[in-house]
Structure formats: structure tokens, C-alpha cells
Motif scaffolding. Sequence first.
Motif, PDB file in Angstrom:
ATOM      1  N   HIS A  94       0.814  -1.220   0.000  1.00  0.00           N
ATOM      2  CA  HIS A  94       0.000   0.000   0.000  1.00  0.00           C
ATOM      3  C   HIS A  94       0.846   1.268   0.000  1.00  0.00           C
ATOM      4  O   HIS A  94       0.296   2.365   0.072  1.00  0.00           O
ATOM      5  CB  HIS A  94      -0.957   0.003   1.201  1.00  0.00           C
ATOM      6  N   GLU A  97       2.541   4.935  -3.455  1.00  0.00           N
ATOM      7  CA  GLU A  97       2.533   6.401  -3.545  1.00  0.00           C
ATOM      8  C   GLU A  97       3.720   7.000  -2.772  1.00  0.00           C
ATOM      9  O   GLU A  97       4.377   7.935  -3.227  1.00  0.00           O
ATOM     10  CB  GLU A  97       1.226   6.910  -2.933  1.00  0.00           C
ATOM     11  N   ARG A 170      -1.737   6.265  10.083  1.00  0.00           N
ATOM     12  CA  ARG A 170      -3.165   5.973  10.177  1.00  0.00           C
ATOM     13  C   ARG A 170      -3.462   5.621  11.633  1.00  0.00           C
ATOM     14  O   ARG A 170      -2.557   5.300  12.394  1.00  0.00           O
ATOM     15  CB  ARG A 170      -3.560   4.835   9.233  1.00  0.00           C
ATOM     16  N   ASN A 171      -4.728   5.698  12.015  1.00  0.00           N
ATOM     17  CA  ASN A 171      -5.141   5.403  13.396  1.00  0.00           C
ATOM     18  C   ASN A 171      -4.337   6.216  14.417  1.00  0.00           C
ATOM     19  O   ASN A 171      -4.032   5.723  15.500  1.00  0.00           O
ATOM     20  CB  ASN A 171      -4.968   3.909  13.725  1.00  0.00           C
ATOM     21  N   LYS A 218       3.452  12.229  19.101  1.00  0.00           N
ATOM     22  CA  LYS A 218       2.522  13.345  18.909  1.00  0.00           C
ATOM     23  C   LYS A 218       3.150  14.405  18.001  1.00  0.00           C
ATOM     24  O   LYS A 218       2.510  14.955  17.107  1.00  0.00           O
ATOM     25  CB  LYS A 218       2.159  13.952  20.266  1.00  0.00           C
ATOM     26  N   TYR A 219       4.420  14.654  18.245  1.00  0.00           N
ATOM     27  CA  TYR A 219       5.143  15.636  17.427  1.00  0.00           C
ATOM     28  C   TYR A 219       5.190  15.193  15.969  1.00  0.00           C
ATOM     29  O   TYR A 219       4.914  15.965  15.047  1.00  0.00           O
ATOM     30  CB  TYR A 219       6.547  15.765  18.002  1.00  0.00           C
ATOM     31  N   ASN A 222       2.131  15.385  13.571  1.00  0.00           N
ATOM     32  CA  ASN A 222       1.846  16.711  13.020  1.00  0.00           C
ATOM     33  C   ASN A 222       2.993  17.256  12.166  1.00  0.00           C
ATOM     34  O   ASN A 222       3.011  18.442  11.849  1.00  0.00           O
ATOM     35  CB  ASN A 222       1.548  17.706  14.147  1.00  0.00           C
ATOM     36  N   LEU A 223       3.935  16.410  11.811  1.00  0.00           N
ATOM     37  CA  LEU A 223       5.047  16.863  10.974  1.00  0.00           C
ATOM     38  C   LEU A 223       4.515  17.456   9.669  1.00  0.00           C
ATOM     39  O   LEU A 223       3.629  16.882   9.044  1.00  0.00           O
ATOM     40  CB  LEU A 223       5.970  15.671  10.680  1.00  0.00           C
ATOM     41  N   GLN A 224       5.077  18.596   9.282  1.00  0.00           N
ATOM     42  CA  GLN A 224       4.558  19.343   8.139  1.00  0.00           C
ATOM     43  C   GLN A 224       5.367  19.136   6.870  1.00  0.00           C
ATOM     44  O   GLN A 224       6.598  19.037   6.930  1.00  0.00           O
ATOM     45  CB  GLN A 224       4.586  20.848   8.470  1.00  0.00           C
ATOM     46  N   VAL A 225       4.688  19.140   5.762  1.00  0.00           N
ATOM     47  CA  VAL A 225       5.371  19.127   4.462  1.00  0.00           C
ATOM     48  C   VAL A 225       6.314  20.334   4.393  1.00  0.00           C
ATOM     49  O   VAL A 225       5.953  21.440   4.773  1.00  0.00           O
ATOM     50  CB  VAL A 225       4.335  19.222   3.318  1.00  0.00           C
ATOM     51  N   GLN A 227       8.841  21.003   6.182  1.00  0.00           N
ATOM     52  CA  GLN A 227       9.472  21.385   7.443  1.00  0.00           C
ATOM     53  C   GLN A 227      10.069  20.164   8.125  1.00  0.00           C
ATOM     54  O   GLN A 227       9.611  19.743   9.195  1.00  0.00           O
ATOM     55  CB  GLN A 227       8.469  22.077   8.350  1.00  0.00           C
ATOM     56  N   PRO A 281       4.386  14.451   0.676  1.00  0.00           N
ATOM     57  CA  PRO A 281       3.160  15.217   0.433  1.00  0.00           C
ATOM     58  C   PRO A 281       1.987  14.419  -0.143  1.00  0.00           C
ATOM     59  O   PRO A 281       0.860  14.609   0.279  1.00  0.00           O
ATOM     60  CB  PRO A 281       3.605  16.306  -0.545  1.00  0.00           C
ATOM     61  N   ARG A 282       2.221  13.501  -1.104  1.00  0.00           N
ATOM     62  CA  ARG A 282       1.086  12.854  -1.754  1.00  0.00           C
ATOM     63  C   ARG A 282       0.540  11.707  -0.913  1.00  0.00           C
ATOM     64  O   ARG A 282      -0.656  11.463  -0.854  1.00  0.00           O
ATOM     65  CB  ARG A 282       1.504  12.321  -3.138  1.00  0.00           C
ATOM     66  N   SER A 283       1.442  10.969  -0.258  1.00  0.00           N
ATOM     67  CA  SER A 283       1.033   9.781   0.487  1.00  0.00           C
ATOM     68  C   SER A 283       0.706  10.100   1.936  1.00  0.00           C
ATOM     69  O   SER A 283       0.141   9.264   2.626  1.00  0.00           O
ATOM     70  CB  SER A 283       2.158   8.754   0.458  1.00  0.00           C
ATOM     71  N   ASN A 284       1.103  11.285   2.407  1.00  0.00           N
ATOM     72  CA  ASN A 284       0.970  11.645   3.821  1.00  0.00           C
ATOM     73  C   ASN A 284       1.779  10.698   4.713  1.00  0.00           C
ATOM     74  O   ASN A 284       1.573  10.638   5.921  1.00  0.00           O
ATOM     75  CB  ASN A 284      -0.494  11.676   4.266  1.00  0.00           C
TER      76      ASN A 284
ATOM     77  N   MET B   1       7.844  23.511  14.373  1.00  0.00           N
ATOM     78  CA  MET B   1       6.531  23.442  13.739  1.00  0.00           C
ATOM     79  C   MET B   1       5.627  24.567  14.226  1.00  0.00           C
ATOM     80  O   MET B   1       4.467  24.617  13.860  1.00  0.00           O
ATOM     81  CB  MET B   1       5.876  22.100  14.054  1.00  0.00           C
ATOM     82  N   PHE B  37      -0.303  17.331  -2.384  1.00  0.00           N
ATOM     83  CA  PHE B  37      -0.974  17.095  -1.098  1.00  0.00           C
ATOM     84  C   PHE B  37      -1.760  15.798  -1.184  1.00  0.00           C
ATOM     85  O   PHE B  37      -1.969  15.255  -2.276  1.00  0.00           O
ATOM     86  CB  PHE B  37      -1.880  18.276  -0.725  1.00  0.00           C
TER      87      PHE B  37
END
Lengths: 354, 318
Positions: A94, A97, A170-171, A218-219, A222-225, A227, A281-284, B1, B37
Motif C-alpha cells: 500500500h 505512492e 493511520r489510526n 505526537k510531534y 503533526n510533521l509538516q510538508v 518542514q 506530500p502525496r502519500s501523507n 513546527m 498534497f
Amino acid sequence: MSAQLQINDPKIKPIETFRDDFTYSNSPEAIRRFPFPFHEDKYMYSVNIEPHNVGPAGSVFAPAFDIDEHYLSEIEERRRVLEEDPGRCAVLPHMMEAQWDTLELLMTSLARDYPQHFKLERNGDRWTWENRLLGIKDTFTFDDASTLPYEPFEYITRQVQGDFTLHGQRNNMLYMDGGMVTCQADWSLQFDLGMDFYEWHGPVPKAHEMGIFERALKYLLNLQVGQPVRRLNWTMTVHPRMDTSPENYHKWGIDRSQVTADNVGELAHLRVELQSLFRLPRSNAIIFSIRCYLISLNELVTVPKWARRFHRVHKSLPPELADYKGFSGYQPYVIDFLSQYDDGAPTSPGTQPD
Amino acid sequence: MSHPAHIPVRVANVETVTPFVKTFTFEPRNGATLPRFSAGSHVVVTMPGDERPYRNPYSLMSSPFELDYYQVSVRREDEGRGGSLYMHERVSIGDELDISAPTNMFALHPLARRHLLIAGGIGITPFLAQLHELERMQADYQMHYAFRNQDNAAFHDYLQDHYSDHLHCYESDNGVTLNPARLLADQPLGTHLYVCGPKGLLEAVTDTARRLGWPESCIHYEEFAAPPVGKPFTVELAKSGRSLEVAGSATVLETLEQAGLEPNCLCRGGVCGECETVVLEGDIDHNDHFLSDEVKASNERMMICVSRARSERLVLDL
């Protein structure tokens, strides 16, 4: 300032070995930019995560993915490991991507940071990738794995130093959903594949009770594209051996009993992992880069500050950490050796050489 | 962040979709490029309000395979704090705004055998992006769309045109309503449920799923909490000793930012957990979807992006 100005221009050495005759060594320049991980005279776990992609000019922290003088040697070592054990690269179905996300991130980063060595041309979905260090020039169709000689993740990670793992999200959890793992510090991708974040960190002592993993997870959720973040980890390895895998324990486990007072400076190596995490970015998904650096004690003590500090770190290290990291057997030799270089003088703040 | 990267965009198009909903198309400016995205992502749009900037999260509804522009849709909330009114009345073609990088709190589950999507009203927007993804995956999916009447059925015709084989509509003014129990009772194992819409629908669907024994890991929902307007209160910062007044229409987070502080935050809708803050004194009025009921009852932590005070003052461990 453009990114290129801050990034080292690696003088790539001819191929050296990480096994058998162990011809690997660090040049004086490589020693100076070694990512010495101790910012004070002791060590304890912490969530030492910081933003990645900002670092002093020429340092291992400046590029997204550091390419250094050992490039050809490490790529050859990876090829040999995979030849003997193709299972060191595995990605769950799976994650296709995320495979393409990885390929895009690595190609665009390398072409940006090292334009003298790597070049990417994109014409819609038709991409041409040129790796001048390995003499590769391939044209392929993005999103069509049949146009590459390997699946996209294996294709690109065979060309980049350091291990990589892929983590689906996920989850409210991260999972070990793939990896290219040929230079690991005694953990197995085949064993951990499919595990969740707490499971694959199960063996780490102390950190669970300290709540380190809850906070880290937790950190990371929320990791950002765009960054990325990083941390350093460390252990000790006998000989400059990249592949200290459980699969090959029968080949290297015995080495630890062969360290003596006479050879410890040559045999014992500080092994540092520059671990960086990027949101894809695409697969998260998240890609975790584990870039391994090895330095012998003989090389390390050419930097007096590091010699003093490393001695103090070893002397004050909790025994269960030395056990977990696997060097308690020969640690007395390490401490005796380093003590010759510790005159008791204070060490300056930061990790850089004086 | 704590300071998400901002992407400068220009408003390339504004389209009135229903009497209450407008769609905004954003193109990058200043040579920026839009990141790829994943379907279900949102961006936080920063609007230069008169007194303070508005920052609202909106789901990306355009195709994840389209990198030349992003699209969001905004429902006008006349009783809200002003962000959606700003978008509706003051944003026009050619305007320049900043958006955050996309963040996904509402992703499709890659291992689902079937995807059951349930939208109420404007909650359709994240699904518009997900439908592109599901088609590409050739996944087994159903799109259930509940709305009051055609004036509140944004993108109904578009959905009929493109996804008629998968689409089920419920127009309550015509007496057609979605019956969660009937829908959820008859789904194969491995089905994942996704709900986005008004609180009533969201709770009815998720409560039904739990009652029917659906595993928690198969239940996904997204409801950005719009920070409610409330009464003013004082917030005291224990570490710095500062004291700030939170206006009725402002949030704690916005008040701290106006004072020059930069607290951690991400979604600004009580979903992501990034702005969780320890409360030392005071009664909290929780409005988020992140903290557990237990933690909320303990009165010790709050999400400063949406939650307020019941008491006249709050002391934060900041």
C-alpha cells in the motif's frame, strides 16, 4: 544566500571497504565535519528534535541529504549487502505512492544541493535522472514503476547514503511500512516490518517510562510538508563496519571480544546517526533517513575537545545504556584510552571543534 | 513546527456555488510552487482583517493531481467571528493572500476494503478531493450526501455528472433523510467510515457506528471547530507574568499572537493537538475535538485555538 554556497563540495574517495580488510578511514576534513553528538559532558535521552535543513556552512546539517567523501564506498557496500540479502529492502504494497514521494524528494533534493553530481529534468511525467558519480542516466515515467529497473524506492535509495524507512500514518499512529536498511545498528527491518511506533521502539530502555515516545509520536503525527526535523543518535561499533545487522550477527558479534587496551583506538568507533524525518506530500507518509557516520577513537582524539567530552560521557553513562547499545564489554578499554586525553579542562559549549 | 511555512497565493477565481457557498481558486505567486498534497488535507488561509488577521482552516477540494492551483469552498456564517464573511464580501479575483502548507487530519485509510463517505452540507468539500483519489485507486466506495434542499447542495450537479454510480443523496426538505443505522448495519468487514458535516450528523453517525460495534480505527471524522464568540476574560501567563484581555470575538491563541507571542499551533480548529496548553487556574470552556473527555473534565489542559474560559480569568503555564 543560495543553498549551494552553504553545502560542502565532497571530494569523493575511491571505494574503501566496511568489511574484511576494513580500509575505510576519514580524511582530516571529514573528521572536522563529523556530527559529534554531545553538547555537554554527559548523555541522557531526550526528545532532541530540531528543524532540519539549517546548519553551519559545509556541515552535515546543511543539505537535505548529506553526500560526503564516502559516497562510492557506501553505495558499493549497500550493493554487496543487497546481493547477499535482498530482503534488506522491503516496502509493503500500500506504500507505492510513498515510494514515488521518496523518489521525488531525494532526486529534487540531491539535484538542488549537489548540481555538480546530480541532475533531474522533468518534462511532465517524463523524467530524466542523471547521477554522474555512478554513471547513471535514466529516463522514466513518473508513477509508472515498469519504466525503472527497480521499484522507485529501491531505485533511488540504492543511490543515496544512509538507511531509509517509510512510515504510513493511520489510526493516529505511525507504522514501519517499508525500508532500505543495510547499515543499521543492530535492528532488523524484516523483524520490525508492519510494527507500530511503540512496538518497534519496544527494546529501548528507560525512554518509555520517561514518556519520550508519547511526546515524539505526537510531534511526528503533526510533521509538516516542507518542514523536516532531525535528531542525532549514537552508539559504538567495533571496526568501521556499516552492516551491524542481527541477520549478520554471527559475523560481527565476536568482534566485541577482540578489543584490547592496545587496539581500542583503532578498533572502537563512535557511530553517529543523523536521523531526519520528512513528511511526504502525496502519500501523507513519513520518510525517516538514518545517515550513519563512523569515526575511530584514534581519529576522534585529534579533536581535543571531543576527546575530553567523550571520556566524560562514557564515565557517567548509565550502565543499562551501555548494555543496550552493546559496548559494555569493552567500555573499560574505551574509558582508559580516552582518559589519556582528558586533562580535566572545561569544554566549550556546543559540539563543534574548538 | 510552531511557525508553519506560508505560501503566497493570488485569488485566480471566485465562483458563487450556492446562495451560501463560494469557491476560491488560489494560484501561487512570487514564484512559489504549490506542494503536492494528500486527499483530505486542509490549508489555513490568512486574511488581513482590520483589527487582526483572520486565520481559518479550509479543506482542499481540488484534485490532488492538480498542482497549478488549489481550491477551497467557504460557507458564509453570518453569526461567526468574521472570517467566512471576510472571504465572501472582501476577497475578489486578483487579491493576494497567504495559505499554510497542506496538512491532513482526514486521510483515506490505505488498507480499507471499502470507503463509506458521509457528508452533510458544506462538509462535502474534503470528499471532493478524496473522490479523485478513490477513482484513481479504483477503490470500492460510496458517497452519501445529505442536505436540506438544493440551495444547500453545493456541487450536487457536479457529483451527479462524475460519480453517479457511487452517489446517494438525501434532501431533507423532500422528506428524504439519511438513516445511519440502516446504512451502517449492512457493511462488509474492513469498511472504513468517513464523516464530515454539521455536529448533529457527525454525532448521529459516529454514535451509531460505535453502538453497532464498529472498531474505533475504522471511524474517521473531521469537524473543524469554529471558535465560538463568548464573553471576554483575562488570561495570565505564569512564566512571563503577563496579563492579557481576550475579547469576546477573539481566541486565546489570537490574543497571544497579537501580543507578539508565537505559541505552537497548526490547524486552528481544535483538531490537531498542537496548541495543547497546561492550565494552572480557572475554569475551561472546552470547544475542541482533540482532548479526551477525561482530560477535559480534569480542567488542566486546553486547546487555546478554540477553547475559552468559564471563569473570569485563566492562568496558563506559558
